[in-house]
Motif scaffolding. Structure first.
Motif, mmCIF file in Angstrom:
data_model
loop_
_atom_site.group_PDB
_atom_site.id
_atom_site.type_symbol
_atom_site.label_atom_id
_atom_site.label_comp_id
_atom_site.label_asym_id
_atom_site.label_seq_id
_atom_site.Cartn_x
_atom_site.Cartn_y
_atom_site.Cartn_z
ATOM 1 N N GLU A 181 35.486 39.647 30.488
ATOM 2 C CA GLU A 181 35.555 38.454 29.623
ATOM 3 C C GLU A 181 34.666 37.505 30.210
ATOM 4 O O GLU A 181 34.389 37.348 31.542
ATOM 5 C CB GLU A 181 36.728 37.917 29.548
ATOM 6 N N PRO A 182 33.912 36.616 29.527
ATOM 7 C CA PRO A 182 33.162 35.520 30.092
ATOM 8 C C PRO A 182 34.078 34.736 31.026
ATOM 9 O O PRO A 182 35.075 34.239 30.922
ATOM 10 C CB PRO A 182 32.647 34.770 28.648
ATOM 11 N N GLY A 183 33.229 34.392 32.282
ATOM 12 C CA GLY A 183 33.804 33.769 33.169
ATOM 13 C C GLY A 183 34.685 34.311 33.907
ATOM 14 O O GLY A 183 35.487 33.681 34.992
ATOM 15 N N ALA A 184 35.141 35.614 33.745
ATOM 16 C CA ALA A 184 36.215 36.253 34.677
ATOM 17 C C ALA A 184 35.671 36.532 35.956
ATOM 18 O O ALA A 184 34.528 36.826 36.163
ATOM 19 C CB ALA A 184 36.678 37.629 33.812
ATOM 20 N N PRO A 185 36.510 36.539 36.949
ATOM 21 C CA PRO A 185 36.332 36.981 38.383
ATOM 22 C C PRO A 185 35.859 38.342 38.574
ATOM 23 O O PRO A 185 36.168 39.266 37.544
ATOM 24 C CB PRO A 185 37.469 36.550 39.081
ATOM 25 N N ARG A 186 35.067 38.724 39.616
ATOM 26 C CA ARG A 186 34.742 40.145 39.891
ATOM 27 C C ARG A 186 35.543 40.467 41.136
ATOM 28 O O ARG A 186 35.467 39.781 42.180
ATOM 29 C CB ARG A 186 33.236 40.161 40.229
ATOM 30 N N VAL A 187 36.214 41.604 41.132
ATOM 31 C CA VAL A 187 36.950 42.089 42.173
ATOM 32 C C VAL A 187 36.415 43.238 42.810
ATOM 33 O O VAL A 187 36.305 44.251 42.062
ATOM 34 C CB VAL A 187 38.222 42.421 41.640
ATOM 35 N N VAL A 188 36.038 43.247 44.089
ATOM 36 C CA VAL A 188 35.399 44.570 44.752
ATOM 37 C C VAL A 188 36.565 45.051 45.774
ATOM 38 O O VAL A 188 36.953 44.353 46.730
ATOM 39 C CB VAL A 188 34.163 43.817 45.416
#
Length: 248
Positions: A181-188
């Motif tokens: 989704e736009p603006g959603a965080p990225r989880v590594v």
């Protein structure tokens, strides 16, 4: 259902569904918590008269009614950047977790730091991000599972990258359910699993699951009502046909 209806009149399925819709809106807007929603919803489907239905939503705004403050009650798709309120900066409320022949949990409302380290040895842990805030737009979760396991739960829309290494163990990737989704965080998610595993799954929150369940229930009811209307129309057609034949 109208406000001036006699409280002794019997309520219909559609009356109960209108009340349930108000409850679903109230849950989504935070006016009701899950326990209150479930209690009132159960009372709604048990109600037999208008008098039993009316008190259930007496303290809630009617669906589509004007609010005293400039708040929209119309359900629309989440706008771009709606994740911004959950990317809060700071250090995070918990920097790590350890489970040695035991377990740990991080769930509910908490803030994920830029880097979260966890260790599970002969134990297990649960990291639930569905209601979490994030210290940054990209956060890293480093998992070490030795003869143990860690489950990471992420909500739909969040971008997930899995970089862990499994030695006689493994890192399970979440199923691809569409673009972020736009603006959603990225989880590594990285680390090591030795004779253990790290399971990464996508799940809706309990409130979202309940809303989806109620939506399916409503659709099922609408289909049943449509079938009933179709059967009634067919009976009317057969009755009219018999009357025409008797008139010949």
């Amino acid at each position: 259902m109208t406000d001036d209806a006699s409280p002794d009149l019997r309520a219909s399925d559609s009356d109960r569904e209108r009340v349930a819709e108000v409850l679903r809106d109230a849950l989504a807007e935070g006016r009701l918590d899950m326990a209150e929603f479930e209690e009132r919803l159960e009372a709604t489907y048990k109600a037999r008269t208008y008098g039993e239905l009316a008190p259930i939503t007496r303290d809630l705004p009617a669906s589509g009614a004007p609010a005293p403050a400039p708040v929209s009650f119309t359900k629309e798709p989440a706008p771009s950047g709606s994740w911004a309120g959950r990317i809060v900066g700071g250090e995070g409320s918990s920097a790590g977790a350890v489970a040695i022949m035991s377990g740990f949990q991080r769930k509910g409302r908490w803030t994920v730091p830029k880097r979260f380290n966890c260790f599970a040895f002969w134990g297990g842990g649960e990291i639930d991000l569905r209601e979490a805030d994030f210290a940054d737009r990209e956060v890293e979760i480093n998992c070490v599972a030795i003869m143990g396991g860690v489950q990471v739960i992420v909500p739909p829309g969040v971008e997930v990258v899995v970089r862990g290494i499994g030695i006689m163990g493994g890192f399970d990737h979440p199923r691809d359910d569409g673009p972020p989704e736009p603006g959603a965080p990225r989880v590594v998610i990285g680390g090591l699993a030795f004779w253990g595993g790290v399971d990464v799954t996508r799940k809706l929150t309990r409130a979202e699951q309940q809303l989806l369940k109620e939506q399916r229930r409503r659709e099922k009811l609408e289909r049943r009502e449509s079938r009933q209307e179709l059967h009634q129309a067919r009976r009317e057609e057969r009755r009219e046909e018999r009357e025409r034949r008797r008139g010949y």
